[in-house]
Design an enzyme around this catalytic site. Structure first.
Site, PDB file in Angstrom:
ATOM      1  N   ARG A  95       0.837  -1.202   0.000  1.00 30.11           N
ATOM      2  CA  ARG A  95       0.000   0.000   0.000  1.00 30.11           C
ATOM      3  C   ARG A  95       0.875   1.257   0.000  1.00 30.11           C
ATOM      4  O   ARG A  95       0.530   2.258  -0.638  1.00 30.11           O
ATOM      5  CB  ARG A  95      -0.973   0.013   1.180  1.00 30.11           C
ATOM      6  CG  ARG A  95      -1.927   1.198   1.165  1.00 30.11           C
ATOM      7  CD  ARG A  95      -3.094   1.040   2.127  1.00 30.11           C
ATOM      8  NE  ARG A  95      -4.129   0.169   1.609  1.00 30.11           N
ATOM      9  CZ  ARG A  95      -5.174   0.576   0.866  1.00 30.11           C
ATOM     10  NH1 ARG A  95      -5.331   1.845   0.576  1.00 30.11           N
ATOM     11  NH2 ARG A  95      -6.062  -0.283   0.431  1.00 30.11           N
ATOM     12  N   GLU A 117      -9.647   5.765   7.042  1.00 30.61           N
ATOM     13  CA  GLU A 117      -8.216   6.037   7.055  1.00 30.61           C
ATOM     14  C   GLU A 117      -7.791   7.346   6.387  1.00 30.61           C
ATOM     15  O   GLU A 117      -6.881   8.016   6.875  1.00 30.61           O
ATOM     16  CB  GLU A 117      -7.466   4.880   6.363  1.00 30.61           C
ATOM     17  CG  GLU A 117      -7.527   3.584   7.129  1.00 30.61           C
ATOM     18  CD  GLU A 117      -7.099   2.413   6.267  1.00 30.61           C
ATOM     19  OE1 GLU A 117      -5.968   1.945   6.431  1.00 30.61           O
ATOM     20  OE2 GLU A 117      -7.908   1.980   5.422  1.00 30.61           O
TER      21      GLU A 117
END
Lengths: 767, 488
Positions: A305, A716
């Site tokens: 990520r 997030e």
């Protein structure tokens, strides 16, 4: 707007957490004995004194594990209890259960473990030097960065270190294991991932999954820290309960929790960037090195990520990203809000600021010309097309509402007038990919029951950690069924209600579970529509058709003839008498996402969440103290399901990010011991650290197609908006040298780091 | 001789409780948090850290005072049970009106619900209790006062803004609550409990807990039980139990001694009893000694300051301790009471080394006498810490300067965090005396500071930073005295 589903329970103290359940049960108290060495061979373990102690019901070592001695969620490289070797300070070696905590602690203290200390790897730098990658390195390549770097008008090279971060959920890791009949066991766990907790405990106990039920009512915060590492506490509690045949509660103390659990990975990055005279990015070569700790845990997915997010919001024609997760003798690091993206984004945002300083421009001018745009400037380095790009809209609106340009002039004036006090400001964007990058994880299930009185019970695969997931689900169900939210209750998340779920993580809770709940409700509505149509047809000449039946305002009606209508709660008992099933399961999987890890190409994300922040700080040049004067945020949450909950995620995520960028610091001594393993030295933001002015808004009129009620995930992404604070501090520090030198300021920019960076500029100024 | 009791009496919510330690088999130094959760099953109060840093365990103590009740938020994880004696203990479970499963929320609770002030809910009971104590005080608090009351409550979910908004909304529309209704009843209980001060001697589970009601008894017990750990507020000592899991066999708790709680303001000086709560010192000095007042504003959290005392803080002899550097620079003196009477000692003499003091085996700290700065004195206290609120100083500096036509005639520079105990920068002081108060001399003095201290590197910062910051504080002091301008 619907209030938080547990709010009243929270404010009255009635809300039950795992540790509270144990108070009302005849429990044994679990305790762990862990390694004080970062790396050592275990020569001998003597538990005899502890075993003989009054009030002690079990003392266990790895030999007592009936199943597999493993906790690793993806790669099986982390033992449940250390066997011959310990790999980090905090690694569990023995377990104790006793009638109370003091007895358990005393027994634990009497256990003699003979260690032979070995050489250890204290940090990433040494791991790189000694070449200890924890898994194979990864790479994503687009175009020909080597060639283009050489041909660029300008090239800059540099490195950046971003620090680790302790989750500091208010509720420490906890699990209560309650043995049932035969080999059955129920585990109340503070876990984000009940299905995995079930799987790990099954393996450790040598049971099958159907013998175990893992249940979660709520967590006292998690932030990724309970995605895999709640399994540990659950497995230890289960082992003890298995041994003593009594309920066992294991709740870590704060110091234990901070010492033994994994954290956000520290990243060490090296980069080369090529750009032209106007500051347009031409090529980027980045090498990401993360501190995995002593086991893989989720570090590879996190690294991935990070690699996906080194572009953040910017189009870069030629890119090479190499990523390696390195083994160190620290507790295995793990998921934490942002999951690698903050570390990746920090690199490019820092680069943009550096380019601006280098070219003597305002950083927002550099950002603006590099934003992803129309084709062909819409392709990411992994070849996913960035659709529904709202960066420009957000940028234009935010720079205006935050009066960016006017304040920039004010700041310049302020800095001319003040010798020992400097102000700085920065705007940073966030483009965050939504989906688990391991594609198969993007699935969810739900169970919806309608009872005879017309009330509804839902359990879905998602867990509630404070984010308001259950509240959003109630809203979704209420709209879909056309009934009042007060008739809907969310049950605990349980492996008995919904099996084989994914973690509540990757900001996907509502996206996935909301869709699964809708799917179950669609099935129920289909059955009820057929029945209602029959019912309506009986009393009318022209029959009603099931496809025209609608559920609204507590009524089930024929949209073609609204006089044909029956209250929902009256229809249900009739349907029940007609032997119609009023229980349904729902399922959802995100469509059309795929990623080839070998090639580094694909469409890993369903869509992107977007937002931008402008922060202004004031830095005391003599002490390094930072004051956050104002933050403006404009965030894209799609068509919000609950505006207040979404704002809550944005504000909370931002403040958590603020802690990461300027305050929270992990320091280790030479023996590899974490020095700040308690809140007296590990500082997270308090209410006084909120921006003096804190203006948060959602982007209006921004529906997101193909998601539940056109919403966007919001958990997030806001965390990374705090990069604006870090770069504002850098801007203020840079002002001490009239922006002629690049401040040497990593993350976290603590008062110490700030003061040393100022000192460094002072030295350069003198030369 | 007064009766020595081994039983404590207090009000829990609105019900009187008599607690006989021996009969119930409870260790005297059990914390209020553990008592609430494990004995009373009141699980609303949470343990977040067990060291007074997070505030999840915040409860409110009601203390009888001049015909009414003074409500104070405190950390229950650092409070030993005997400290409840004669007080009212209020927990999250007491705040709403509950009648047969129907809940009427308190205005604060309702506001937290309405403003989404809770997410995970774990910190919420503590937040509510901190706000509740503030709610029970007269007047409408400012935004700053709300933040000050909540500085000791960590929340990791909300980013605090919704909590702030909830508080502001509730305070702007303050209403009576159920505590107004039964206040009369509680006052009757508390008055009765406090009528005859009792010396407590509780012996159970291998522990002797002494809580004298007067100084005389305290001194007697000090002689009789020289090994007893002296406690005056317990916010430091309790950590030995809550964090280190130590069993302290003998405790001499000075918290009930009224003679030690005085505050006297006379011509040119203050005399403060060692038992005065730091929060009370803060309140009393707002007008008369603003530097002390604002120093205490950044001293721990309100929950701590409402339990911790001046004497307790000095007794711990922390190498950093904001209070000691401050007192040294003030040229304060400590009065110690002992078997042989009283003696007075300079603050500087009192501290003798790392966590060591000159306190004799039979002595107790009685009071502190603090000369007030002269009107022309420049007096500043600076605290350098990673976080503004509720953080221990990395470096602190207490400076006092007298100038005559721009020349230094008198100066004291005391630093905390730079040595094993708070220490004056004698070399620097010596250099500055008689010199013009100019930047040129300050720059030179800064190099002296860097040489005369040898700080350590630890969890808070590196040694280099400490030196740099300490020297810079002098520049800051100079800048502020010259420009008359205080920055941040």
């Amino acid at each position: 707007m619907l209030k938080h589903e547990s709010a009243i329970l929270h404010v009255t103290g009635e809300a039950v957490f795992v540790g509270d359940m144990a108070v009302h049960m005849p429990v044994q108290y679990g305790h762990i004995v862990y390694s004080p060495w970062p790396h050592a061979r275990i020569r001998k373990v003597d538990i005899s004194a502890a075993q003989g102690m009054q009030g002690v019901s079990a003392v266990l070592t790895w030999k007592d594990i009936p199943g597999t001695n493993q906790l690793g969620p993806v790669i099986h490289d982390e033992p449940c209890l250390a066997q011959e070797e310990v790999m980090f300070i905090g690694q569990a070696v023995c377990l104790v259960a006793a009638r109370d905590k003091d007895t358990a602690r005393k027994a634990a203290a009497s256990i003699r473990i003979d260690y032979e200390p070995l050489d250890f790897i204290p940090d990433v730098e040494i791991s790189i030097e000694k070449d200890f990658p924890i898994q194979m390195p990864r790479m994503i390549l687009k175009g020909d960065p080597d060639r283009v770097l050489k041909q660029s008008d300008h090239m800059l090279e540099g490195s950046l270190s971003t620090g680790g971060q302790e989750h500091w959920y208010l509720e420490t890791q906890s699990a209560l294991a309650v043995p049932g009949e035969g080999t059955g066991m129920k585990i109340y766990s503070s876990t984000q991932h009940p299905s995995e907790t079930q799987g790990i405990v099954a393996e450790v106990l040598g049971l099958s999954r159907n013998e175990l039920v893992v249940e979660v009512r709520r967590m006292g915060g998690a932030f990724g820290g309970k995605e895999t590492q709640a399994n540990h506490t659950a497995a230890w509690a289960a082992l003890l309960a298995w041994a003593v045949r009594q309920p066992v509660i294991l709740q870590l103390t704060r110091e234990e929790d901070q010492t033994i659990t994994g954290k956000r990975q520290r990243f060490l990055t090296r980069y080369s960037v090529g750009f032209n005279v106007s500051g347009e990015l031409q090529a980027l070569d980045v090498e990401l090195n993360s501190d995995a700790g002593a086991a893989t845990d989720l570090s590879m997915a996190i690294l991935e990520r990070a690699m996906f997010h080194v572009d953040n919001a910017y189009y870069i024609p030629h890119v090479r990203v190499r990523g390696t997760a390195w083994m160190t003798n620290k507790p295995p690091n793990t998921a934490f809000r942002g999951f690698g993206a903050p570390q990746g984004m920090a690199v490019i945002e820092n680069i943009i600021d550096r380019i601006a300083r280098y070219l003597g421009k305002d950083p927002i001018e550099i950002r603006k010309i590099n934003f992803y745009n129309k084709p062909p400037r819409h392709l990411t380095h992994y070849d996913q097309a960035f659709e529904l790009n709202r960066l420009e809209t957000i940028f234009n609106r935010l720079t205006r509402t935050a009066s960016y340009r006017m304040r920039r002039r004010d700041i310049n004036r302020f800095n001319r007038d003040h010798e020992f006090c400097k102000r700085g400001m920065a705007l940073t964007p966030v483009k965050f990919g939504i989906s688990f990058t391991t594609s198969f994880l993007n699935q969810a299930g739900a169970l919806v029951n309608i009872y005879r009185d017309g009330t509804v019970f839902i359990s879905h695969g998602g867990t509630e950690m404070g984010q308001g997931l259950h509240t959003k689900i109630i809203r979704i169900a209420s709209v879909e069924l056309g009934i009042d939210p007060e008739h809907i209750r969310i049950g605990p998340t349980s492996t008995a209600f919904v099996p084989n779920t994914s973690a509540t993580a990757a900001s996907s809770g509502t996206d996935l579970n909301g869709m699964a709940v809708k799917n179950a409700i669609d099935k129920l509505k289909q059955r009820l529509s057929v029945y209602a149509a029959t019912l309506f047809s009986a009393s009318h000449q022209k029959p009603s058709e099931a496809k025209h039946i609608v559920f609204r305002n507590g009524q089930v009606s024929d949209s073609k003839d609204t006089r044909r209508s029956i209250p929902f709660h009256q229809l249900i008992p009739l349907a029940c008498r007609e032997q119609i099933s009023l229980s349904a399961t729902g399922f959802y999987r995100t469509p059309d996402i795929h990623f080839d890890k070998i090639k580094g190409k694909g469409k890993p994300f369903h869509y992107f969440a977007l937002g931008m922040a402008v922060s202004e700080v004031e830095v005391d040049i003599l002490t390094g103290a930072v004051r956050l004067l104002r933050t403006d945020i404009l965030h894209d949450a799609g068509k919000s399901i609950n505006v207040s909950l979404d704002l809550g995620q944005i504000r909370g995520g931002f403040i958590q990010g603020l802690g990461w960028v300027i305050m929270e610091e992990l320091k280790y001594d030479r023996q590899g011991r974490l020095l700040n393993c308690s809140p007296d030295t590990y500082k997270i933001p308090t209410i006084g650290d909120m921006p003096g002015e804190f203006r948060v808004e959602l982007l209006k009129d921004a529906p997101n197609p193909n998601t539940i009620r056109q919403s966007k995930a919001v958990g997030e992404p806001p965390f990374m908006l705090a990069l604006s604070v870090w770069l504002a501090v850098k801007d203020a520090v840079s002002a001490t040298g009239n922006h002629r030198f690049e401040p040497e300021l990593n993350i976290p920019a603590t008062h110490e780091a700030v003061l040393l960076a100022i000192e460094d500029i002072k030295q350069k100024n003198r030369r | 001789m007064k009766k020595k009791s081994h039983v404590i009496r207090f009000v829990l919510g609105d019900q009187p409780v008599t607690l006989d330690f021996a009969r119930e088999g409870i260790l005297p130094s059990t914390t209020v948090l553990n008592y609430l959760r494990l004995v009373k099953g009141r699980t609303g109060t949470k343990e977040g850290c067990a060291e007074g840093d997070c505030g999840a365990c915040t409860v409110v103590l009601g203390q009888y005072s001049n015909g009414s009740i003074d409500y104070r938020a405190v950390n229950s994880c650092l409070l030993f049970l005997p400290a409840l004696h004669g007080k009212q203990l209020i927990t999250v479970e007491d705040i709403a009106d509950t009648d047969n499963h129907r809940v009427n929320l308190h205005p604060l609770q309702q506001s937290l619900v309405d403003h989404y002030g809770s997410q995970c809910g774990f910190c919420t009971p503590g937040i509510l209790m901190s706000l509740f104590a503030l709610y029970r005080q007269p007047g409408i608090p400012t935004r700053y006062e709300i933040q000050e009351a909540l500085a000791g409550n960590l929340c990791r979910c909300t980013g605090y803004q919704p909590i702030q908004e909830a508080a502001e909304a509730a305070f702007s529309n303050k209403q009576t609550d159920r505590f107004d209704r039964f206040q009369g009843k509680i006052i009757t209980f508390l008055k009765e409990f406090n009528e005859t001060p009792e010396d407590l001697m509780i012996e159970n589970n291998g522990q002797r807990y002494l809580r004298p009601a007067g100084l005389k008894q305290a001194l007697e017990w000090r002689r009789e039980f020289p090994a007893a750990v002296v406690v005056n507020g317990s916010t430091d000592i309790a950590l030995r139990q809550s964090k280190k899991h130590e069993m302290i066999p003998e405790i001499l708790d000075m918290g009930a001694i009224c003679e030690l709680k005085h505050f006297e303001h006379a011509e040119g000086y203050l005399r403060i009893g060692s038992g005065l709560l730091l929060e009370e010192v803060r309140r009393e000095t707002e007008k008369i000694f603003p530097a002390l007042h604002s120093m205490l504003g950044l001293f721990a959290s309100r929950q701590i300051r409402q339990v911790a005392t001046l004497g307790g803080n000095l007794g711990t002899a922390s190498p950093i301790g904001d209070m000691l550097p401050f007192l040294i620079t003030c040229e304060a003196a400590l009065t110690l009471s002992g078997a042989g009477g009283e003696r007075t000692l300079d603050a500087e003499e009192f501290i003798t080394g790392y966590r060591n003091t000159a306190l004799g085996q039979d002595e107790l700290i009685r009071s502190v006498t603090l000369p007030l700065p002269k009107p022309d004195d420049h007096f500043r206290f600076y605290k350098v810490s990673k976080r503004k609120d509720v953080d221990i100083a990395t470096v602190s500096g207490a400076f006092r300067l007298r100038l005559d036509k721009g020349t230094v005639t008198w100066v004291i520079l005391t630093f905390g965090g730079m040595a094993e105990m708070p220490r004056r920068a004698f070399d620097t002081e010596k250099f500055l005396k008689g010199k013009p108060w100019t930047r040129e001399h300050i720059l030179h003095a800064m190099t002296i500071i860097r040489h005369e201290f040898h700080p350590i590197s630890d969890a808070r910062s590196g040694a280099e930073f400490r030196k740099l910051a300490a020297a810079n504080l002098l520049m800051k002091f100079h800048h502020e005295t010259v420009t008359g301008h205080v920055e941040t």
